[in-house]
Design a protein around this motif. Structure first.
Motif, PDB file in Angstrom:
ATOM      1  N   GLU A 280     -28.674   9.589 -16.502  1.00 32.20           N
ATOM      2  CA  GLU A 280     -28.422   9.055 -17.846  1.00 32.20           C
ATOM      3  C   GLU A 280     -29.095   7.697 -18.017  1.00 32.20           C
ATOM      4  OE1 GLU A 280     -27.425   8.964 -21.681  1.00 32.20           O
ATOM      5  OE2 GLU A 280     -27.226  10.685 -20.330  1.00 32.20           O
ATOM      6  N   ARG A 281     -29.037   6.856 -16.968  1.00 35.24           N
ATOM      7  CA  ARG A 281     -29.730   5.559 -17.040  1.00 35.24           C
ATOM      8  C   ARG A 281     -31.250   5.775 -17.138  1.00 35.24           C
ATOM      9  NH1 ARG A 281     -25.152   5.290 -16.823  1.00 35.24           N
ATOM     10  NH2 ARG A 281     -25.552   5.604 -19.020  1.00 35.24           N
ATOM     11  N   PHE A 282     -31.729   6.810 -16.479  1.00 36.77           N
ATOM     12  CA  PHE A 282     -33.156   7.117 -16.563  1.00 36.77           C
ATOM     13  C   PHE A 282     -33.548   7.436 -18.003  1.00 36.77           C
ATOM     14  CE2 PHE A 282     -35.979  10.781 -17.032  1.00 36.77           C
ATOM     15  CZ  PHE A 282     -37.191  10.154 -16.761  1.00 36.77           C
ATOM     16  N   ALA A 283     -32.762   8.278 -18.674  1.00 36.75           N
ATOM     17  CA  ALA A 283     -33.068   8.625 -20.064  1.00 36.75           C
ATOM     18  C   ALA A 283     -33.072   7.371 -20.935  1.00 36.75           C
ATOM     19  CB  ALA A 283     -32.057   9.643 -20.576  1.00 36.75           C
ATOM     20  N   GLU A 284     -32.099   6.487 -20.714  1.00 37.93           N
ATOM     21  CA  GLU A 284     -32.057   5.233 -21.482  1.00 37.93           C
ATOM     22  C   GLU A 284     -33.306   4.390 -21.209  1.00 37.93           C
ATOM     23  OE1 GLU A 284     -28.480   3.380 -20.216  1.00 37.93           O
ATOM     24  OE2 GLU A 284     -27.150   4.815 -21.219  1.00 37.93           O
ATOM     25  N   SER A 285     -33.766   4.407 -19.959  1.00 34.58           N
ATOM     26  CA  SER A 285     -34.943   3.625 -19.588  1.00 34.58           C
ATOM     27  C   SER A 285     -36.184   4.118 -20.325  1.00 34.58           C
ATOM     28  CB  SER A 285     -35.185   3.710 -18.082  1.00 34.58           C
ATOM     29  OG  SER A 285     -34.106   3.178 -17.359  1.00 34.58           O
ATOM     30  N   PHE A 286     -36.393   5.426 -20.318  1.00 33.68           N
ATOM     31  CA  PHE A 286     -37.540   5.984 -21.014  1.00 33.68           C
ATOM     32  C   PHE A 286     -37.458   5.701 -22.519  1.00 33.68           C
ATOM     33  CE2 PHE A 286     -40.252   9.422 -18.754  1.00 33.68           C
ATOM     34  CZ  PHE A 286     -40.551   8.527 -17.747  1.00 33.68           C
ATOM     35  N   GLU A 287     -36.264   5.781 -23.076  1.00 33.79           N
ATOM     36  CA  GLU A 287     -36.112   5.491 -24.507  1.00 33.79           C
ATOM     37  C   GLU A 287     -36.481   4.047 -24.815  1.00 33.79           C
ATOM     38  OE1 GLU A 287     -32.057   6.625 -24.935  1.00 33.79           O
ATOM     39  OE2 GLU A 287     -32.520   8.689 -25.515  1.00 33.79           O
ATOM     40  N   ALA A 288     -36.108   3.131 -23.913  1.00 34.87           N
ATOM     41  CA  ALA A 288     -36.413   1.721 -24.127  1.00 34.87           C
ATOM     42  C   ALA A 288     -37.900   1.430 -23.957  1.00 34.87           C
ATOM     43  CB  ALA A 288     -35.600   0.861 -23.155  1.00 34.87           C
ATOM     44  N   MET A 289     -38.576   2.210 -23.127  1.00 28.04           N
ATOM     45  CA  MET A 289     -39.989   1.966 -22.859  1.00 28.04           C
ATOM     46  C   MET A 289     -40.880   2.403 -24.014  1.00 28.04           C
ATOM     47  SD  MET A 289     -40.104   3.138 -18.845  1.00 28.04           S
ATOM     48  CE  MET A 289     -41.885   2.959 -18.626  1.00 28.04           C
ATOM     49  N   HIS A 290     -40.602   3.598 -24.570  1.00 31.67           N
ATOM     50  CA  HIS A 290     -41.457   4.119 -25.636  1.00 31.67           C
ATOM     51  C   HIS A 290     -40.767   5.324 -26.272  1.00 31.67           C
ATOM     52  CE1 HIS A 290     -44.994   5.884 -27.634  1.00 31.67           C
ATOM     53  NE2 HIS A 290     -45.564   4.698 -27.505  1.00 31.67           N
ATOM     54  N   PRO A 291     -40.857   5.477 -27.588  1.00 35.64           N
ATOM     55  CA  PRO A 291     -40.201   6.630 -28.238  1.00 35.64           C
ATOM     56  C   PRO A 291     -40.640   7.971 -27.675  1.00 35.64           C
ATOM     57  CG  PRO A 291     -40.893   5.028 -29.881  1.00 35.64           C
ATOM     58  CD  PRO A 291     -41.455   4.559 -28.568  1.00 35.64           C
ATOM     59  N   ASP A 292     -41.942   8.119 -27.376  1.00 31.92           N
ATOM     60  CA  ASP A 292     -42.419   9.386 -26.824  1.00 31.92           C
ATOM     61  C   ASP A 292     -41.786   9.675 -25.463  1.00 31.92           C
ATOM     62  OD1 ASP A 292     -43.991   9.629 -29.046  1.00 31.92           O
ATOM     63  OD2 ASP A 292     -45.900   9.243 -28.020  1.00 31.92           O
ATOM     64  N   LEU A 293     -41.663   8.637 -24.647  1.00 31.31           N
ATOM     65  CA  LEU A 293     -41.043   8.812 -23.333  1.00 31.31           C
ATOM     66  C   LEU A 293     -39.565   9.145 -23.468  1.00 31.31           C
ATOM     67  CD1 LEU A 293     -42.715   5.875 -21.342  1.00 31.31           C
ATOM     68  CD2 LEU A 293     -43.162   8.319 -21.076  1.00 31.31           C
ATOM     69  N   GLY A 294     -38.893   8.504 -24.418  1.00 34.98           N
ATOM     70  CA  GLY A 294     -37.473   8.782 -24.621  1.00 34.98           C
ATOM     71  C   GLY A 294     -37.219  10.211 -25.046  1.00 34.98           C
ATOM     72  N   ALA A 295     -38.016  10.688 -25.989  1.00 31.88           N
ATOM     73  CA  ALA A 295     -37.860  12.074 -26.438  1.00 31.88           C
ATOM     74  C   ALA A 295     -38.136  13.039 -25.301  1.00 31.88           C
ATOM     75  CB  ALA A 295     -38.802  12.340 -27.611  1.00 31.88           C
ATOM     76  N   PHE A 296     -39.121  12.712 -24.477  1.00 35.91           N
ATOM     77  CA  PHE A 296     -39.461  13.570 -23.351  1.00 35.91           C
ATOM     78  C   PHE A 296     -38.329  13.619 -22.333  1.00 35.91           C
ATOM     79  CE2 PHE A 296     -41.311  13.768 -19.027  1.00 35.91           C
ATOM     80  CZ  PHE A 296     -41.660  15.113 -19.036  1.00 35.91           C
ATOM     81  N   ALA A 297     -37.747  12.470 -22.022  1.00 36.88           N
ATOM     82  CA  ALA A 297     -36.651  12.432 -21.043  1.00 36.88           C
ATOM     83  C   ALA A 297     -35.478  13.275 -21.517  1.00 36.88           C
ATOM     84  CB  ALA A 297     -36.209  10.993 -20.804  1.00 36.88           C
ATOM     85  N   ARG A 298     -35.115  13.151 -22.772  1.00 37.79           N
ATOM     86  CA  ARG A 298     -33.984  13.936 -23.304  1.00 37.79           C
ATOM     87  C   ARG A 298     -34.332  15.426 -23.304  1.00 37.79           C
ATOM     88  NH1 ARG A 298     -29.534  11.057 -22.572  1.00 37.79           N
ATOM     89  NH2 ARG A 298     -29.699   8.968 -23.491  1.00 37.79           N
ATOM     90  N   PHE A 299     -35.574  15.751 -23.564  1.00 38.08           N
ATOM     91  CA  PHE A 299     -36.024  17.145 -23.521  1.00 38.08           C
ATOM     92  C   PHE A 299     -35.855  17.710 -22.111  1.00 38.08           C
ATOM     93  CE2 PHE A 299     -39.571  19.952 -22.361  1.00 38.08           C
ATOM     94  CZ  PHE A 299     -39.381  21.005 -23.243  1.00 38.08           C
ATOM     95  N   MET A 300     -36.304  16.961 -21.102  1.00 40.56           N
ATOM     96  CA  MET A 300     -36.213  17.425 -19.724  1.00 40.56           C
ATOM     97  C   MET A 300     -34.763  17.620 -19.287  1.00 40.56           C
ATOM     98  SD  MET A 300     -39.261  17.826 -18.264  1.00 40.56           S
ATOM     99  CE  MET A 300     -39.057  17.562 -16.503  1.00 40.56           C
ATOM    100  N   LEU A 301     -33.922  16.656 -19.616  1.00 38.17           N
ATOM    101  CA  LEU A 301     -32.518  16.759 -19.225  1.00 38.17           C
ATOM    102  C   LEU A 301     -31.815  17.870 -20.000  1.00 38.17           C
ATOM    103  CD1 LEU A 301     -31.638  12.958 -18.972  1.00 38.17           C
ATOM    104  CD2 LEU A 301     -31.841  14.569 -17.084  1.00 38.17           C
TER     105      LEU A 301
END
Length: 549
Positions: A280-301
């Protein structure tokens, strides 16, 4: 009709179309159709490889993997036949203008690395690598009141308690020592099989064949040898300084192998939560880094595309694979509660993001870069995630960052030692197991002159190399990690001055996938080649300023 029957039927159709001297437009359609066949085949294969890695004791998974291993060289033969025709096509100019020249360079390497005469040996090679996975994946170690996997015991090697570290590494390598006869026999068979394939294909030894299999398009053994020399000149002295400082700070009379990455007791750098919390912290990290990364992290999880649980009978290590037909990556890892979990997660998710970002590449060959370029995507992500480390480590975030940077430098001499060892092995295929251990000890004296193993006889004999699965499974891959590390450290240095711009450059590199060779990809990202004189020196100088040495 079985899946394999269908694949061969599709190749029969392609052969018929190619033999009919297709027009320019017909050639383009053949490549598009072939792309679909390759995508389906690789997805089928990836799922079988993954299932076996997830449970090496599962008979059904083992049978499915064996089916793939038997079929793979036969499909390789069909693929190479298509590549030969396309390379000599009268419409090659049109095809290159449509898809770029990189594909033709990759296909040329594949053609040189395969003939029907090596099919039997290729199958045998796969059987031996499966045997290695089973031997190591099924290992169980009684330690600290429980039966633990190799990955779980490795976590204790990072604890501040020196006695615990010593006992953990002693127990871990006792497992390898007990299996040394099997490990020696498996590797001996692998070396002989690979050498025989190389000679059958007209190579002097497996070194040249190994480079072709790794798709080394724009560098060769001579470049790598010079690069190894640069590591000795510029990086080994930095590591000696780091380790001398660590030995003094920890008040140790001798610094052993398991002390090299030791932390002070006040910096017990471990994630502050369990596996679910980390994700969950990983998903938050990707979201904070860039919108594309955040959407990708949530997709993977959300799709359940990560398997990070370090359980019994699971294959050793971590990797990212891709289901090309479904256009999704899958991350495999073995969490053990140590700080390495966070590094591994961002590393593999760097691979995964690249796979996802380049999923619209029109050619199968370009979905993933060659390995030295692919590892920039993973190692670069490790460093670009630095601003997020407080989420995982709280007040110890800076301690993690410092250790991550130090670990990067500790790795470089070890990485080139692994590579040089493989060159010696395959240049001397008749060497005995004892002679191979001597190769390793000789190279340790060059690249790792500080290394001490205490009373662990297995390591003092020169057998550390047997724990490195890449030596068994992926020959000549390991140098790619060191080349990529040099590039990732440049991303790190640039991010200290311009984080948003560096992140944007990194994301753009991921989207390019494998459409160009290593040198061109890194140039497009504003990075200097590791083979360029002075690059390693400049990276070392910047890091020493940050580390205060």
């Amino acid at each position: 009709m079985t899946f394999l029957d269908e694949i061969h039927a599709r190749y029969d159709e392609l052969d018929t179309q190619l033999s009919a001297s297709p027009s320019a437009s017909g050639s383009l359609k053949i490549v598009a159709d072939w792309n679909t066949v390759r995508t389906r085949w690789e997805t089928w294969a990836a799922k079988r490889r993954l299932a076996f890695s997830q449970n090496t004791a599962d008979p059904a998974a083992r049978t499915a993997l064996a089916e793939y291993e038997q079929a793979s060289p036969l499909v390789d033969e069909r693929e190479v036949r298509v590549k030969r025709v396309l390379l000599s096509s009268p419409h090659r100019g049109l095809l290159e203008s449509e898809y770029g020249s990189q594909a033709f360079a990759l296909w040329k390497a594949d053609i040189a690395a395969f003939e029907p005469a090596v099919i039997a040996d290729s199958i045998r090679e796969s059987e031996l690598t499966r045997e290695y996975k089973e031997l190591i994946g099924g290992a169980s170690i009684p330690f600290e009141g429980a039966d633990r996997t190799l990955s779980a015991v490795m976590a204790f090697a990072q604890f501040p308690d020196r006695d615990l570290r010593t006992r953990a590494e002693t127990a871990r390598f006792e497992i390898f020592a007990q299996r040394k006869p099997q490990l020696d026999r498996i590797y001996d068979d692998l070396v002989r099989v690979r050498d025989r394939m190389a000679r059958t294909l007209g190579f002097e030894n497996f070194v040249d064949l190994g480079y072709h299999r790794m798709h080394r398009i724009d560098f060769g053994p001579q470049d790598v040898a010079r690069y190894r020399d640069d590591i000795v000149e510029h990086i080994v002295p930095v590591v000696q300084t780091i380790l001398a400082e660590r030995k003094s700070a920890l008040h140790l009379e001798e610094l052993y192998y398991w002390d090299e990455s030791a932390l002070f007791p006040e910096h017990d750098v471990r994630p502050l939560g369990d596996q679910a919390w980390v994700l969950e912290r990983f998903a938050e990290s990707f979201e904070a880094m860039h919108p594309d990364l955040g959407a990708f992290a949530r997709f993977m999880l959300g799709r359940g595309l990560l398997d990070v649980d370090g359980r019994a009978n699971k294959a050793y290590g971590a990797f990212c694979t891709t289901f090309a037909t479904e256009r999704v990556p899958f991350v495999f890892a073995n969490f053990n509660g140590s700080r390495a979990d966070i590094k591994t997660l961002f590393h593999e998710m760097g691979h995964a993001y690249q796979s996802y970002a380049s999923r619209d590449q029109r050619l199968f060959d370009y979905l993933t870069p060659t390995s030295e370029s692919a590892e920039i995507d993973s190692m670069g992500m490790e460093f670009l995630a630095w601003p997020q480390m407080e989420r995982f480590f709280g007040s110890n975030a800076q301690a993690y960052q410092r250790e991550h940077l130090i670990d990067a430098f500790l790795f470089l001499p070890y990485g080139v030692c692994v590579d040089h060892f493989q060159h010696l092995v395959y240049e001397n295929p008749a060497a005995t197991p004892a002679e191979r251990d001597t190769f390793w000890k000789t190279l340790e004296a060059r690249y790792l002159p500080w290394r001490k193993y205490g009373r662990i006889g297995y390591l003092n004999e020169g057998s550390l190399w047997q724990e490195k699965r890449h030596i068994y499974l992926y020959p000549f891959y390991y140098i790619d990690y060191t080349l990529a590390q040099c590039c990732a450290l440049q991303f790190w240095a640039k991010s200290q001055d311009d984080y948003p711009g560096t992140l944007d450059t990194y994301l753009a590199l991921c989207k390019r996938g494998g459409e160009a060779p290593f040198g061109e990809l890194i140039k497009s990202a504003g990075l200097r080649s590791p083979f360029e004189p002075g690059v390693l020196r400049d990276v070392a100088d910047r890091a020493q300023v940050i580390l205060g040495f």
